[in-house]
Design a protein around this motif. Sequence first.
Motif, PDB file in Angstrom:
ATOM      1  N   ALA A 354     -43.236 -38.230 -13.532  1.00 16.09           N
ATOM      2  CA  ALA A 354     -41.778 -38.108 -13.374  1.00 16.09           C
ATOM      3  C   ALA A 354     -41.067 -38.641 -14.620  1.00 16.09           C
ATOM      4  O   ALA A 354     -40.114 -38.029 -15.120  1.00 16.09           O
ATOM      5  N   LYS A 355     -41.566 -39.764 -15.151  1.00 12.48           N
ATOM      6  CA  LYS A 355     -40.940 -40.328 -16.363  1.00 12.48           C
ATOM      7  C   LYS A 355     -41.112 -39.366 -17.535  1.00 12.48           C
ATOM      8  O   LYS A 355     -40.177 -39.131 -18.300  1.00 12.48           O
ATOM      9  N   LEU A 356     -42.318 -38.798 -17.653  1.00 14.65           N
ATOM     10  CA  LEU A 356     -42.584 -37.845 -18.742  1.00 14.65           C
ATOM     11  C   LEU A 356     -41.592 -36.678 -18.688  1.00 14.65           C
ATOM     12  O   LEU A 356     -41.014 -36.278 -19.700  1.00 14.65           O
ATOM     13  N   GLU A 357     -41.356 -36.143 -17.496  1.00 12.27           N
ATOM     14  CA  GLU A 357     -40.449 -34.994 -17.353  1.00 12.27           C
ATOM     15  C   GLU A 357     -39.026 -35.374 -17.771  1.00 12.27           C
ATOM     16  O   GLU A 357     -38.369 -34.665 -18.535  1.00 12.27           O
ATOM     17  N   MET A 358     -38.539 -36.514 -17.259  1.00 10.36           N
ATOM     18  CA  MET A 358     -37.143 -36.888 -17.554  1.00 10.36           C
ATOM     19  C   MET A 358     -36.971 -37.291 -19.017  1.00 10.36           C
ATOM     20  O   MET A 358     -35.970 -36.960 -19.647  1.00 10.36           O
ATOM     21  N   GLN A 359     -37.972 -37.992 -19.550  1.00  9.67           N
ATOM     22  CA  GLN A 359     -37.876 -38.386 -20.968  1.00  9.67           C
ATOM     23  C   GLN A 359     -37.884 -37.148 -21.864  1.00  9.67           C
ATOM     24  O   GLN A 359     -37.167 -37.077 -22.855  1.00  9.67           O
ATOM     25  N   ALA A 360     -38.699 -36.149 -21.494  1.00  4.71           N
ATOM     26  CA  ALA A 360     -38.771 -34.921 -22.305  1.00  4.71           C
ATOM     27  C   ALA A 360     -37.412 -34.225 -22.329  1.00  4.71           C
ATOM     28  O   ALA A 360     -36.970 -33.729 -23.372  1.00  4.71           O
ATOM     29  N   LEU A 361     -36.725 -34.212 -21.188  1.00  7.01           N
ATOM     30  CA  LEU A 361     -35.406 -33.561 -21.142  1.00  7.01           C
ATOM     31  C   LEU A 361     -34.427 -34.295 -22.064  1.00  7.01           C
ATOM     32  O   LEU A 361     -33.700 -33.678 -22.843  1.00  7.01           O
ATOM     33  N   LEU A 362     -34.407 -35.629 -21.987  1.00  5.82           N
ATOM     34  CA  LEU A 362     -33.460 -36.372 -22.829  1.00  5.82           C
ATOM     35  C   LEU A 362     -33.812 -36.227 -24.310  1.00  5.82           C
ATOM     36  O   LEU A 362     -32.923 -36.055 -25.149  1.00  5.82           O
ATOM     37  N   ARG A 363     -35.118 -36.277 -24.627  1.00  2.87           N
ATOM     38  CA  ARG A 363     -35.515 -36.132 -26.039  1.00  2.87           C
ATOM     39  C   ARG A 363     -35.097 -34.758 -26.569  1.00  2.87           C
ATOM     40  O   ARG A 363     -34.650 -34.633 -27.703  1.00  2.87           O
ATOM     41  N   ALA A 364     -35.195 -33.727 -25.726  1.00  9.16           N
ATOM     42  CA  ALA A 364     -34.789 -32.382 -26.157  1.00  9.16           C
ATOM     43  C   ALA A 364     -33.273 -32.314 -26.347  1.00  9.16           C
ATOM     44  O   ALA A 364     -32.772 -31.544 -27.168  1.00  9.16           O
ATOM     45  N   MET A 365     -32.531 -33.124 -25.593  1.00  9.71           N
ATOM     46  CA  MET A 365     -31.063 -33.085 -25.693  1.00  9.71           C
ATOM     47  C   MET A 365     -30.545 -33.815 -26.937  1.00  9.71           C
ATOM     48  O   MET A 365     -29.501 -33.445 -27.485  1.00  9.71           O
ATOM     49  N   VAL A 366     -31.263 -34.858 -27.364  1.00 17.22           N
ATOM     50  CA  VAL A 366     -30.740 -35.724 -28.435  1.00 17.22           C
ATOM     51  C   VAL A 366     -30.236 -34.949 -29.670  1.00 17.22           C
ATOM     52  O   VAL A 366     -29.106 -35.174 -30.117  1.00 17.22           O
ATOM     53  N   PRO A 367     -31.009 -34.001 -30.236  1.00 21.22           N
ATOM     54  CA  PRO A 367     -30.503 -33.354 -31.466  1.00 21.22           C
ATOM     55  C   PRO A 367     -29.372 -32.353 -31.222  1.00 21.22           C
ATOM     56  O   PRO A 367     -28.699 -31.962 -32.157  1.00 21.22           O
ATOM     57  N   HIS A 368     -29.160 -31.920 -29.976  1.00 22.89           N
ATOM     58  CA  HIS A 368     -28.247 -30.793 -29.726  1.00 22.89           C
ATOM     59  C   HIS A 368     -26.998 -31.145 -28.928  1.00 22.89           C
ATOM     60  O   HIS A 368     -26.006 -30.423 -28.985  1.00 22.89           O
ATOM     61  N   VAL A 369     -27.060 -32.184 -28.107  1.00 25.32           N
ATOM     62  CA  VAL A 369     -25.956 -32.433 -27.167  1.00 25.32           C
ATOM     63  C   VAL A 369     -25.185 -33.683 -27.612  1.00 25.32           C
ATOM     64  O   VAL A 369     -25.736 -34.784 -27.595  1.00 25.32           O
ATOM     65  N   ARG A 370     -23.943 -33.494 -28.031  1.00 21.15           N
ATOM     66  CA  ARG A 370     -23.107 -34.642 -28.427  1.00 21.15           C
ATOM     67  C   ARG A 370     -22.454 -35.267 -27.207  1.00 21.15           C
ATOM     68  O   ARG A 370     -22.372 -36.469 -27.051  1.00 21.15           O
ATOM     69  N   ARG A 371     -21.962 -34.384 -26.357  1.00 20.05           N
ATOM     70  CA  ARG A 371     -21.265 -34.862 -25.139  1.00 20.05           C
ATOM     71  C   ARG A 371     -21.657 -33.987 -23.972  1.00 20.05           C
ATOM     72  O   ARG A 371     -22.031 -32.820 -24.156  1.00 20.05           O
ATOM     73  N   MET A 372     -21.517 -34.514 -22.761  1.00 16.43           N
ATOM     74  CA  MET A 372     -21.743 -33.676 -21.571  1.00 16.43           C
ATOM     75  C   MET A 372     -20.667 -33.993 -20.549  1.00 16.43           C
ATOM     76  O   MET A 372     -20.166 -35.124 -20.503  1.00 16.43           O
ATOM     77  N   ALA A 373     -20.297 -32.973 -19.790  1.00 21.15           N
ATOM     78  CA  ALA A 373     -19.295 -33.177 -18.738  1.00 21.15           C
ATOM     79  C   ALA A 373     -19.888 -32.660 -17.437  1.00 21.15           C
ATOM     80  O   ALA A 373     -20.579 -31.629 -17.426  1.00 21.15           O
ATOM     81  N   THR A 374     -19.656 -33.386 -16.351  1.00 23.05           N
ATOM     82  CA  THR A 374     -20.154 -32.905 -15.045  1.00 23.05           C
ATOM     83  C   THR A 374     -19.003 -32.860 -14.054  1.00 23.05           C
ATOM     84  O   THR A 374     -18.010 -33.578 -14.207  1.00 23.05           O
TER      85      THR A 374
END
Length: 396
Positions: A354-374
Amino acid sequence: MTDESRAALASSAPRLDLDLYADDVLADSRDAFARIRHRAPAVWLPRHRMYAIGRFDDVRAALRDPETFISGCGVAANRLSNRLGRGTTLFSDGRLHDSQRRILRQQLGPTALEEIQPRVEEHAQRIVTRLCRRDSFDVVRDFSSELPIGVVAELVGVRGGSERMLRWAAATFDLLGPLNRRAVAAMPTSLGLLLYTLRFSTARVSPRSWAAAVFDARDRGQITTRQARGLVIDFVAPSLDTTILASTHLLWVLSRHPDVWAEIIADPSLIPAAVVENVRIASPIRGFTRRLSRDHEVDGTPLPQGSRVVLLFGAANLDESRFPNPESYDIHRPNGAHVGWGNGPHACAGANLAKLEMQALLRAMVPHVRRMATSGPTRLRNNTLQGFSGLTARFN
Ligand code: HEM
């Protein structure tokens, strides 16, 4: 009279007239959790004829004492499910439990995870790249479910796949509560999983999958057919919804804390702490029960042998005496270890996945996502799980 009914009559612990499974409590359990924590180390819930433990130290101590707080008579809040779940790792004790954990480790241990890590990371990058091009997206479907369904469900290897696994798993978690309306409604779907394992044969699982490995272990005589069925349930039931709920909450909490996200972009080594702290405040599993093998005192409150006790992971993780300002999302907590993945011998066998999956998502977001809105979080109502069943987001 059953042991559990006798235990009820013998009860001298403080009582709390609270329906832990009422619709509004399932949607948001924080008030109920606080009432339990503040009342006593262990409280008697007459509506459910069981005790509840909600303080951090007491929940953790119970999890570390499997000879008193046994799982072999089930971890559900009703007797039917406690009978149906026999044979799973979650519902076992002692040597039987150890032997099943050894088999789970072959698929969920560090060596196996190292092998699948590149696949998980590539998939996470594809998810994020796709979502960056969209004006907005459905977080549960497009962000949180993709890895559990696209990678994990395939690894488990149930033929006919992920949709079935998702339906079975959510229903199984409902059935682990008391036999209320919700549990009864979930019964036919949850029984589908049991039926699947009863008709279980190598033809019904994908070759080289985790389920196939379990069959091989049975064919080599390492485990019985009954254990093999239990192990397949161990892979199917807890591996999807838990991670989907945690990932959805992760995106929501980071959208509410742009300062934390900016910190993570500047220093991605904070990602593991961000994931762990998220599971503390989100605690996808509210709690599981145990049965007491002997008379026992919880911090001075006596509980009789034979009673059923619910250990509330979600309440323990918000205990102000352990986590100052418990509802704030603080990735720098000096004492941030929690019980969201349990503790002791039954601690989550899939936590590192579970940690691997969530960490992979955040690592993939780091170079591309400056901000997010929900927007538009909708709360799930399930007898065992908690979190958001719906959320919309946008990446900038
Ligand atoms: C964020 C995601 C997850 C959360 C919050 C979570 C939570 C938990 C908790 C609290 C327990 C302890 C139960 C107890 O003490 O009675 C547990 C056990 C377990 N989990 Fe997870 N889980 C997650 C993901 C997974 C995944 C991805 C798998 C993969 C198959 C998994 C497989 C298991 C198994 C097999 C057990 C039983 C372990 C035993 O009884 O020895 N979990 N989980």
